[in-house]
Design a protein around this motif. Structure first.
Motif, PDB file in Angstrom:
ATOM      1  N   VAL A   1      56.500 -41.417   4.401  1.00  0.00           N
ATOM      2  CA  VAL A   1      56.622 -42.548   3.469  1.00  0.00           C
ATOM      3  C   VAL A   1      56.110 -42.108   2.097  1.00  0.00           C
ATOM      4  O   VAL A   1      54.936 -41.713   1.966  1.00  0.00           O
ATOM      5  N   PRO A   2      56.946 -42.148   1.056  1.00  0.00           N
ATOM      6  CA  PRO A   2      56.571 -41.615  -0.266  1.00  0.00           C
ATOM      7  C   PRO A   2      55.241 -42.125  -0.824  1.00  0.00           C
ATOM      8  O   PRO A   2      54.424 -41.302  -1.272  1.00  0.00           O
ATOM      9  N   PRO A   3      54.959 -43.451  -0.825  1.00  0.00           N
ATOM     10  CA  PRO A   3      53.661 -43.874  -1.380  1.00  0.00           C
ATOM     11  C   PRO A   3      52.478 -43.255  -0.637  1.00  0.00           C
ATOM     12  O   PRO A   3      51.476 -42.886  -1.255  1.00  0.00           O
ATOM     13  N   LEU A   4      52.601 -43.146   0.689  1.00  0.00           N
ATOM     14  CA  LEU A   4      51.520 -42.542   1.461  1.00  0.00           C
ATOM     15  C   LEU A   4      51.447 -41.036   1.242  1.00  0.00           C
ATOM     16  O   LEU A   4      50.370 -40.432   1.318  1.00  0.00           O
ATOM     17  N   GLN A   5      52.593 -40.398   0.972  1.00  0.00           N
ATOM     18  CA  GLN A   5      52.581 -38.975   0.651  1.00  0.00           C
ATOM     19  C   GLN A   5      51.739 -38.720  -0.597  1.00  0.00           C
ATOM     20  O   GLN A   5      50.981 -37.744  -0.662  1.00  0.00           O
ATOM     21  N   ASP A   6      51.857 -39.613  -1.581  1.00  0.00           N
ATOM     22  CA  ASP A   6      51.084 -39.454  -2.810  1.00  0.00           C
ATOM     23  C   ASP A   6      49.594 -39.649  -2.555  1.00  0.00           C
ATOM     24  O   ASP A   6      48.752 -38.941  -3.115  1.00  0.00           O
ATOM     25  N   ILE A   7      49.257 -40.632  -1.699  1.00  0.00           N
ATOM     26  CA  ILE A   7      47.839 -40.919  -1.437  1.00  0.00           C
ATOM     27  C   ILE A   7      47.194 -39.794  -0.639  1.00  0.00           C
ATOM     28  O   ILE A   7      46.082 -39.345  -0.957  1.00  0.00           O
ATOM     29  N   PHE A   8      47.881 -39.329   0.409  1.00  0.00           N
ATOM     30  CA  PHE A   8      47.275 -38.354   1.321  1.00  0.00           C
ATOM     31  C   PHE A   8      47.663 -36.910   0.995  1.00  0.00           C
ATOM     32  O   PHE A   8      47.185 -35.981   1.654  1.00  0.00           O
TER      33      PHE A   8
END
Length: 936
Positions: free
Chosen positions: A878-885
């Motif tokens: 998931v792109p938003p989670l890729q940015d966070i993690f």
């Protein structure tokens, strides 16, 4: 009209201004709109709606806030606060926010689990409501004490806990009022002995809620319930007690503090080493310190332990064992000695009179239940047994019920005598109004007596242990209704019957009587004066068959290394017969009489209890129970002690696990005990011990599982530090948080519900001194499972980097290598998740193979594994989670490398456990050979 006026509802919302409990009895009854026969059931329901239930209302305070604050400041949370502060210093506000969110989520989760656990314990009160005996509609009945209302007439007798504030109407009792007054000596309370000029609490014709009846019997009219009682007033001024950690929780907190000190110590030491020796920037050194702290914190440890204990409480409740303190679950698992009663615990507590002995004949009551026609002596014996008792058989027509059997209440022994009296043609009903004096059964004296008005004469009726009653007899009844002097031959014949029947496991009672003379001449006689120069009427033999499930439970105790000791008030031969019949003392049984026990010094008692042989303490007093429990604890045993009487309370409190009877036990015993058996069944104790062992094992299992992941989380940071940053960080701090809070939690909780491991009850109890976390356990978690996982995870990380074109020391922060580095850290993250699956399967057993345990026997764990796989997939796709993690989707061939990781981790642990089992098997096989050679 009279009945209607007596039943007029009264507003009891504020009784203090209108009611004086020290006024005359007639006026008090009038003010309460009640009578000496009580009120009707319908009126009681109406009053209950007005006054509310008879229970103390807990004051609402800031308990939840303090409980939540406690989760925010425990050692593991403090460690994370330090990490958040370091993140702020290193100009990483996003990371600081993420760590604070983790702290908050973990605190809320732990708080919720603790509250659920507390509610699970408090809810057990619903299983065992305090009972009260009342007169409703003119008939004695037993109700939930919560349903008492002002105006009810209650019956208070020996061993009862008083359920409401009340004024005596008849009889006299001795009351332990220490809960209210602090006075340790019981006080005598009787009718019209009060003084209207003394404070209410010191009035000598009032009994108060929360106090205990030590001896005697009385009726009393209730004038206050619930928060209107004296106890309620005290409760309203009291604050609720604070949370108390269990020994297990204290051990884990000590480990948490150790982890905190190690993590902070290493992190602090690395700051100068990283910047000076390794050449890292201050920001990189701070990042390393933060990562080390976060990687070392097992966030889910404390809430998971609390949940496991709460689950244990619920499991025991479903099996009929109600644990009143959540911390007792872990103690149950280490029980090494069970001191058990005989009657009602090993046996069914369903007495039946089988034979009656008199000097003229022996009457057999076994077989047919048809009435018999005995001689005059047997009828005298049965008549005396009816009068010397408190049990009641109420025929159906008198009870007003549609039944052919009627109702019965009272002690099983006395009920058996009443049934036998009916078979012998003797009316099994007495007129309690003709009872002049009642000397209740005394466990130390092992007898009871009543003085009853028969015609114009006062007659003593006594029953009890044969040796106690015989010692007070000087005459014996004969066939024609006359008496003669008791001879040595008579005593010899009685002793022979006693020995024969006791050896068959029967319970024996002797019955005697004595005519005192006119009623007005006996009012001031003491018990000693009454119980002498008695006429022996005969003996009654009763059988209380063993519970069918007890022999199997005894066998399970033996295989589990639990020693059994029977402590009973019964005859030595009777107790031996029952004990041997259920398998106690399979390697030989010692029987110690009550007089012998009382004569022993503490040192002699300790010496007799040393060893592993099983013992029957016969004719034991409650004081002997206390000494036995204390002596066993002095020798290092964890003691479970059963009891049901008021006098058993000190022994129940002294034992590590006090076990009270839910059915036959007194309120005092149930209050003193740690655990209450709903069914009074010995087998339930063994089930509870097994459940305690299972809970303790499961705590160790998920500690292994949680601790095992510290190594693969710490090693990547060490690789980064040791190489001075030449090997880039294999794992980001956010990915560590995703592991510790996201993928790890549900499997850990599922391990807390793991079924019992094979062989759980085939191993000896754990020593009192054993810690929940020990060296071999940490070696397995950090060294074996964690070490294998760290090697596999670092291998995946380096393989992903090198295949992407990375060379040692290359900069991965920019250019094409940055995406490769993101894939590599993602593979590290996924590798830890894959290794978690193997660790979870390995942690399910400490010694057995997974094949013995069964792959699918814990479906909750399978669901937990499925969740962590889905969670990990979401984090990397998931792109938003890729940015966070900081994740990136790996190649298919890289994902394929994850498949064997769980098998490799579990397989290494399986091999080690197989070798340990093989060594144990070899050592066991050598032991008999060594003994054989020594014998030759």
């Amino acid at each position: 009209m009279t009945e209607a006026s007596a039943e007029t509802p009264v507003d009891y919302g504020d009784t203090d201004s209108a009611l004086d409990p020290q006024e005359s009895l007639d006026r008090l009854l009038r003010d309460l709109r009640s009578t000496r026969e009580g009120i009707s059931g319908r009126e009681a329901q109406r009053r209950l709606r007005l006054t509310g239930t008879n229970e103390l209302v807990r004051r609402k305070g800031q308990g939840w806030a303090r409980a939540l604050l406690r989760q925010l400041v425990h050692p593991l949370a403090l460690l994370l606060w330090v990490a958040a502060a370091l993140a702020v210093v290193s100009h990483a506000p996003q990371l600081a926010v993420a760590i604070v969110v983790v702290i908050a989520l973990n605190a809320v989760f732990a708080f919720v689990q603790e509250r659920h656990a507390e509610q699970a314990v408090e809810a057990l009160a619903a299983y065992l409501p305090q009972r009260a005996r009342v007169l409703r509609d003119g008939t004695g009945t037993e109700i939930d004490a919560r349903e008492l209302v002002p105006g009810d007439v209650i019956i208070v007798s020996e061993g009862d806990r008083v359920s409401a504030d009340a004024r005596l109407l008849s009889g006299s009792v001795e009351i332990d009022a220490s809960t209210l007054t602090g006075e340790s000596a019981p006080v005598r309370v009787a009718v019209d002995t009060g003084d209207s000029h003394v404070p209410l609490i010191h009035a000598r014709d009032l009994v108060f809620s929360g106090t205990t009846c030590v001896t005697g019997e009385a009726t009393a009219v209730v004038f206050a319930t619930g928060m209107q009682t004296e106890l309620g007033r005290i409760a309203a001024l009291s604050q609720r007690g604070g949370h108390q950690d269990s020994p297990l929780e204290r051990q884990v907190k000590r480990i948490a503090r150790l982890i905190a000190l190690v993590a902070v110590g290493i992190g602090t030491a690395f700051l100068p080493l990283g910047t000076i020796a390794a050449g890292l920037s201050l920001v990189d050194s701070l990042n390393f310190t933060i990562g080390l702290i976060v990687a070392n914190v097992p966030e889910g440890l404390l809430p998971t332990i609390t949940l496991a204990l709460a689950v244990g409480v619920r499991v025991l409740a479903r099996n009929g064992a109600l644990v009143k303190r959540i911390s007792a679950v872990e103690t149950l698992g280490s029980t090494s000695v069970i001191c058990t009663d005989k009657t009602g615990t090993l046996t069914q507590n369903r007495m039946t009179v089988t034979e009656i002995w008199t000097t003229n004949s022996t009457v057999d009551l076994t077989g047919s239940s048809e009435p018999i026609t005995p001689d005059l002596t047997v009828k005298r014996l049965m008549t005396a047994a009816v009068w010397c008792g408190n049990a009641e058989l109420t025929p159906a027509e008198r009870a007003g019920i549609d039944s052919t059997e009627g109702t019965e209440s009272g002690d099983p022994t006395e009920l058996a005598l009443l049934h036998a009296a009916e078979r012998c043609g003797v009316e099994a009903h007495r007129d309690d109004a003709r009872r002049l004096t009642h000397f209740h059964f005394d466990p130390a004296l092992r007898r009871m007596s009543t003085v009853d008005l028969l015609g114009t004469a006062a007659v003593v009726h006594t029953k009890g242990a044969p040796e106690e009653v015989l010692a007070r007899c000087t005459r014996i009844a004969v066939a024609d209704g006359a008496d003669r002097a008791l001879t040595i031959e008579d005593r010899t014949a009685a002793d022979a019957a006693i020995i024969e029947w006791a050896a068959e496991g029967r319970r024996l009672l002797a019955v005697a009587e004595r005519t005192l003379g006119p009623a007005d001449a006996v009012s001031n006689l003491t018990r000693t004066q009454v119980e002498q120069q008695l006429t022996l009427l005969g003996l009654a033999a009763m059988i209380d068959p063993p519970r069918p499930e007890v022999p199997d439970a005894v066998a399970r105790c033996h295989t589990a290394g639990i020693r059994l000791i029977v402590v009973t008030g019964d005859h030595a031969l009777t107790a031996r017969g029952i004990a041997e019949g259920v398998g106690i003392g399979r390697a030989g049984l010692r029987v110690i009489g009550g007089d012998e026990t009382d004569a022993m010094t503490d040192a002699q008692l300790d010496a007799n209890l040393t060893g592993n042989d099983e013992i029957v303490f016969a004719r034991s007093s409650p004081e002997a129970k206390l000494r036995i429990a204390d002596a066993l604890q002095e020798t290092g045993h964890i003691v479970a002690m059963t009891g049901d009487g008021a006098n058993d309370a000190p022994a129940l409190r002294q034992a590590d696990i006090g076990v009270a009877m839910g059915r036959s036990g007194t309120d005092v015993a149930r209050e003193a005990a740690t655990m209450v058996l709903v069914d009074d069944n010995f087998a339930t104790i063994v089930t509870a011990v097994e459940a305690g062992r299972r809970v303790y094992d499961n705590v160790r299992k998920f500690i292994v599982y949680i601790f095992a992941h510290a190594t693969p989380e710490v090693v990547p940071f060490l690789a980064y530090a040791v190489t001075g940053g030449a090997i880039p960080l294999p794992l980001t701090i956010m990915q560590i948080l995703a592991v510790d809070l996201g993928t790890e939690t549900l499997p850990a909780l599922a391990l807390g519900r793991e079924p019992a491991e094979p062989g759980l009850m085939q191993r000896p109890p754990r020593p009192r001194s054993q810690s929940v976390i020990d060296g071999p356990m940490l070696l397995r978690a950090w060294g074996l499972l964690g070490g294998v996982s760290a090697v596999l995870v670092m291998g995946l990380f380096l393989l992903t980097l090198t295949t992407g074109g990375w060379a040692f020391g290359a900069d991965t922060s920019i250019g094409p290598l940055h995406h490769t580095w993101q894939q590599a850290t993602t593979m590290t993250f996924l590798g830890i998740v894959a290794c978690q699956i193997g660790t979870a399967m390995a942690a399910r057993t400490s010694s057995s193979s997974l094949a013995e345990v069964g792959l699918t026997t814990n479906p909750l764990l399978l669901w937990g594994i499925a969740f962590e796989v889905v969670f990990a997939a979401v984090v990397i796709t998931v792109p938003p989670l890729q940015d966070i993690f900081g994740t990136a989707v790996p190649e298919l061939w890289q994902l394929a490398l994850l498949i064997p990781l769980p098998v490799l981790v579990w397989g290494c642990d399986e091999v080690v456990r197989w070798r340990i089992r093989a060594r144990r098997g070899t050592s066991r096989s050598r032991e008999p050979s060594r003994r054989t050679s020594e014998n030759h």
